[in-house]
Design a protein around this motif. Structure first.
Motif, PDB file in Angstrom:
ATOM      1  N   GLY A 143      75.506  57.239 126.430  1.00 40.28           N
ATOM      2  CA  GLY A 143      74.790  56.107 125.847  1.00 40.28           C
ATOM      3  C   GLY A 143      73.328  56.427 125.599  1.00 40.28           C
ATOM      4  N   ALA A 144      72.697  57.121 126.545  1.00 41.10           N
ATOM      5  CA  ALA A 144      71.297  57.499 126.380  1.00 41.10           C
ATOM      6  C   ALA A 144      71.122  58.481 125.226  1.00 41.10           C
ATOM      7  CB  ALA A 144      70.773  58.105 127.680  1.00 41.10           C
ATOM      8  N   VAL A 145      72.059  59.423 125.101  1.00 39.07           N
ATOM      9  CA  VAL A 145      72.006  60.406 124.015  1.00 39.07           C
ATOM     10  C   VAL A 145      72.137  59.713 122.665  1.00 39.07           C
ATOM     11  CG1 VAL A 145      73.240  62.314 122.911  1.00 39.07           C
ATOM     12  CG2 VAL A 145      72.829  62.349 125.376  1.00 39.07           C
ATOM     13  N   PHE A 146      73.068  58.767 122.571  1.00 39.86           N
ATOM     14  CA  PHE A 146      73.277  58.038 121.320  1.00 39.86           C
ATOM     15  C   PHE A 146      71.977  57.373 120.864  1.00 39.86           C
ATOM     16  CE2 PHE A 146      74.042  53.915 119.294  1.00 39.86           C
ATOM     17  CZ  PHE A 146      74.768  54.306 118.180  1.00 39.86           C
ATOM     18  N   HIS A 147      71.308  56.683 121.768  1.00 41.80           N
ATOM     19  CA  HIS A 147      70.085  55.976 121.393  1.00 41.80           C
ATOM     20  C   HIS A 147      68.930  56.948 121.147  1.00 41.80           C
ATOM     21  CE1 HIS A 147      71.650  51.940 121.852  1.00 41.80           C
ATOM     22  NE2 HIS A 147      72.183  52.288 123.005  1.00 41.80           N
ATOM     23  N   ALA A 148      68.901  58.053 121.877  1.00 42.04           N
ATOM     24  CA  ALA A 148      67.864  59.065 121.639  1.00 42.04           C
ATOM     25  C   ALA A 148      67.998  59.646 120.237  1.00 42.04           C
ATOM     26  CB  ALA A 148      67.970  60.173 122.683  1.00 42.04           C
ATOM     27  N   ASN A 179      66.262  60.044 114.585  1.00 39.30           N
ATOM     28  CA  ASN A 179      66.633  59.906 113.171  1.00 39.30           C
ATOM     29  C   ASN A 179      65.760  58.869 112.473  1.00 39.30           C
ATOM     30  OD1 ASN A 179      68.639  61.863 113.089  1.00 39.30           O
ATOM     31  ND2 ASN A 179      70.254  60.444 113.678  1.00 39.30           N
ATOM     32  N   GLN A 180      65.505  57.766 113.161  1.00 40.36           N
ATOM     33  CA  GLN A 180      64.647  56.733 112.578  1.00 40.36           C
ATOM     34  C   GLN A 180      63.234  57.256 112.339  1.00 40.36           C
ATOM     35  OE1 GLN A 180      66.661  54.433 111.245  1.00 40.36           O
ATOM     36  NE2 GLN A 180      65.473  52.751 112.077  1.00 40.36           N
ATOM     37  N   LEU A 181      62.748  58.084 113.265  1.00 38.15           N
ATOM     38  CA  LEU A 181      61.420  58.671 113.092  1.00 38.15           C
ATOM     39  C   LEU A 181      61.402  59.599 111.881  1.00 38.15           C
ATOM     40  CD1 LEU A 181      58.559  58.963 114.217  1.00 38.15           C
ATOM     41  CD2 LEU A 181      59.394  60.843 115.648  1.00 38.15           C
ATOM     42  N   GLU A 182      62.480  60.374 111.718  1.00 38.58           N
ATOM     43  CA  GLU A 182      62.579  61.253 110.551  1.00 38.58           C
ATOM     44  C   GLU A 182      62.624  60.439 109.260  1.00 38.58           C
ATOM     45  OE1 GLU A 182      65.495  64.796 108.785  1.00 38.58           O
ATOM     46  OE2 GLU A 182      65.793  64.012 110.811  1.00 38.58           O
ATOM     47  N   ARG A 183      63.382  59.319 109.287  1.00 41.99           N
ATOM     48  CA  ARG A 183      63.446  58.460 108.103  1.00 41.99           C
ATOM     49  C   ARG A 183      62.073  57.865 107.782  1.00 41.99           C
ATOM     50  NH1 ARG A 183      67.665  60.333 109.153  1.00 41.99           N
ATOM     51  NH2 ARG A 183      66.558  61.932 107.990  1.00 41.99           N
ATOM     52  N   ILE A 229      79.828  55.270 108.956  1.00 42.08           N
ATOM     53  CA  ILE A 229      79.462  54.267 109.951  1.00 42.08           C
ATOM     54  C   ILE A 229      78.747  54.927 111.129  1.00 42.08           C
ATOM     55  CG2 ILE A 229      80.402  52.696 111.705  1.00 42.08           C
ATOM     56  CD1 ILE A 229      80.321  51.449 108.969  1.00 42.08           C
ATOM     57  N   GLN A 230      79.240  56.089 111.558  1.00 42.65           N
ATOM     58  CA  GLN A 230      78.592  56.808 112.652  1.00 42.65           C
ATOM     59  C   GLN A 230      77.166  57.197 112.273  1.00 42.65           C
ATOM     60  OE1 GLN A 230      79.869  57.108 115.671  1.00 42.65           O
ATOM     61  NE2 GLN A 230      77.996  58.095 116.395  1.00 42.65           N
ATOM     62  N   ARG A 231      76.983  57.640 111.033  1.00 41.34           N
ATOM     63  CA  ARG A 231      75.644  58.007 110.560  1.00 41.34           C
ATOM     64  C   ARG A 231      74.744  56.773 110.468  1.00 41.34           C
ATOM     65  NH1 ARG A 231      76.237  62.102 105.518  1.00 41.34           N
ATOM     66  NH2 ARG A 231      73.981  62.197 105.858  1.00 41.34           N
ATOM     67  N   LEU A 232      75.334  55.625 110.137  1.00 42.26           N
ATOM     68  CA  LEU A 232      74.589  54.365 110.122  1.00 42.26           C
ATOM     69  C   LEU A 232      74.097  54.022 111.520  1.00 42.26           C
ATOM     70  CD1 LEU A 232      73.748  51.597 108.807  1.00 42.26           C
ATOM     71  CD2 LEU A 232      76.054  50.801 109.391  1.00 42.26           C
ATOM     72  N   LEU A 233      75.004  54.095 112.502  1.00 40.40           N
ATOM     73  CA  LEU A 233      74.652  53.748 113.873  1.00 40.40           C
ATOM     74  C   LEU A 233      73.625  54.709 114.453  1.00 40.40           C
ATOM     75  CD1 LEU A 233      78.178  52.796 115.281  1.00 40.40           C
ATOM     76  CD2 LEU A 233      76.332  51.254 114.579  1.00 40.40           C
ATOM     77  N   GLU A 234      73.640  55.950 113.989  1.00 39.57           N
ATOM     78  CA  GLU A 234      72.685  56.943 114.491  1.00 39.57           C
ATOM     79  C   GLU A 234      71.358  56.914 113.739  1.00 39.57           C
ATOM     80  OE1 GLU A 234      74.735  60.664 114.311  1.00 39.57           O
ATOM     81  OE2 GLU A 234      76.017  60.211 116.031  1.00 39.57           O
ATOM     82  N   LEU A 263      67.559  65.328 125.471  1.00 49.26           N
ATOM     83  CA  LEU A 263      68.844  64.638 125.617  1.00 49.26           C
ATOM     84  C   LEU A 263      69.820  65.072 124.531  1.00 49.26           C
ATOM     85  CD1 LEU A 263      67.742  60.986 126.511  1.00 49.26           C
ATOM     86  CD2 LEU A 263      68.952  62.588 128.003  1.00 49.26           C
ATOM     87  N   VAL A 264      69.347  65.103 123.291  1.00 50.71           N
ATOM     88  CA  VAL A 264      70.206  65.498 122.173  1.00 50.71           C
ATOM     89  C   VAL A 264      70.596  66.969 122.287  1.00 50.71           C
ATOM     90  CG1 VAL A 264      70.343  65.745 119.668  1.00 50.71           C
ATOM     91  CG2 VAL A 264      69.263  63.719 120.659  1.00 50.71           C
ATOM     92  N   ALA A 265      69.643  67.810 122.625  1.00 52.14           N
ATOM     93  CA  ALA A 265      69.911  69.251 122.728  1.00 52.14           C
ATOM     94  C   ALA A 265      70.940  69.539 123.817  1.00 52.14           C
ATOM     95  CB  ALA A 265      68.613  70.001 123.015  1.00 52.14           C
TER      96      ALA A 265
END
Length: 320
Positions: free
Chosen positions: A74-79, A84-88, A142-147, A20-22
């Protein structure tokens, strides 16, 4: 977990989220194929699986490439947020394996007296906490926070942020009020005049930020409210390093800045704040979090308290 979410969890793999991101970033099947090292038929098959799981078409195909529609965006945003959360999470585990108690990722403007004071206080209270500070414009942070790249953002709570499409995704916590401040070098003779009005400074050699900034807009409003035409600045600058250096090298300059910036420059020495009335308020500063319903960590709660205490101390210092 409802049945639809349960279905997604069972059917979707992390590779689907990467696709999705790619696709959103390359805009072609060939580009996504090259990035993920998969054949184009495999990419097409995976996209079909994703759209089947969501029960909706997410991308539109054309001769120009492939583009996410509203549902796809919307799907891309959440993907992206999940990845990112997994990387964190991976970084957190590695940090704790190296001896860190916890890790915080905080976004903040490049000029702030409150955040460094809060980080120092946090380190005294919880020496094992590792802090990553990311500096930049609040909208970008803020965008980086949401992602999912940041845990929190310290910045101005502007009407634009509160009224924008992202407002429902954010939880702002007001920490301190802000106002327009006027700085000059210690050698500037204006300090001898005591209390001043904005009209008294119309002929001064002003250094101000660009027109699109909130500080510049407040600067112009202050003069208009005092019944005079706003002065034309002799210097426009936004870099804190440039502003501080120029103030110290040219005592004739008068500069309009936020109180956060003013506190930082005054602490460095060589400059003072002029007493100018009436006060011109700016949007309050606060911490932004994702409105995700998750419980904040002990380290984040301690950081919030440290920011609040630093804000109280700065306010008390400014009033003396």
């Amino acid at each position: 977990m409802d049945s639809k979410t349960d279905h997604l969890v069972r059917k979707l793999r992390l590779r689907h989220l990467e696709l999705l991101v790619a696709l959103s970033e390359t805009a072609t099947m060939r580009g996504a194929s090259a990035r993920l090292h998969l054949s184009q038929p495999a990419i097409s098959k995976m996209l079909g699986e994703i759209e089947s799981c969501f029960g909706a078409r997410l991308f539109e195909r054309s001769h120009q490439g492939i583009h996410a529609n509203a549902l796809g965006a919307g799907a891309v945003f959440h993907a992206r947020a999940v990845l990112n959360q997994l990387e964190r999470a991976t970084e957190d585990v590695e940090a704790m394996q190296s001896g860190a108690l916890a890790m915080l990722r905080i976004g903040a403007p490049s000029v702030t007296a409150t955040v460094p004071a809060a980080v120092a206080a946090l380190r005294r209270q919880m020496p094992g906490v590792s802090v990553q500070l990311r500096e930049g414009r609040v909208q970008e942070l803020i965008q980086r926070l949401l992602e999912g790249e940041l845990d929190g953002v310290f910045g101005a709570i502007t009407p634009e942020l509160l009224a924008g499409d992202t407002a429902r995704l954010l939880e702002p916590v007001v920490m301190l009020k802000d106002e327009l401040c006027v700085l000059t070098a210690n050698a500037n003779k204006l300090h001898r005049r005591g209390r001043l009005r904005w009209a008294d400074l119309q002929a001064a050699a002003w250094m101000v930020p660009p027109k699109e900034t909130l500080v510049r807009q407040a600067f112009m409003t202050a003069f208009l409210d005092d019944g005079v035409t706003p002065p034309v600045p002799v210097i426009e600058a936004i870099s804190s390093v440039t502003i501080g250096t120029l103030l110290r090298h040219d005592p004739s300059l008068v500069c309009a800045v936020r109180r956060e910036h003013a506190s930082d420059e005054i602490a460095r020495g060589g400059v003072r704040r002029l007493n100018v009335t009436p006060k011109m308020p700016l949007p309050s500063f606060g911490l932004f979090f994702r409105r995700d319903g998750l419980q904040r960590s002990a380290a984040m709660l301690a950081f919030v308290d440290a920011v609040r205490q630093a804000s109280v101390r700065r306010t008390a210092s400014d009033e003396r």
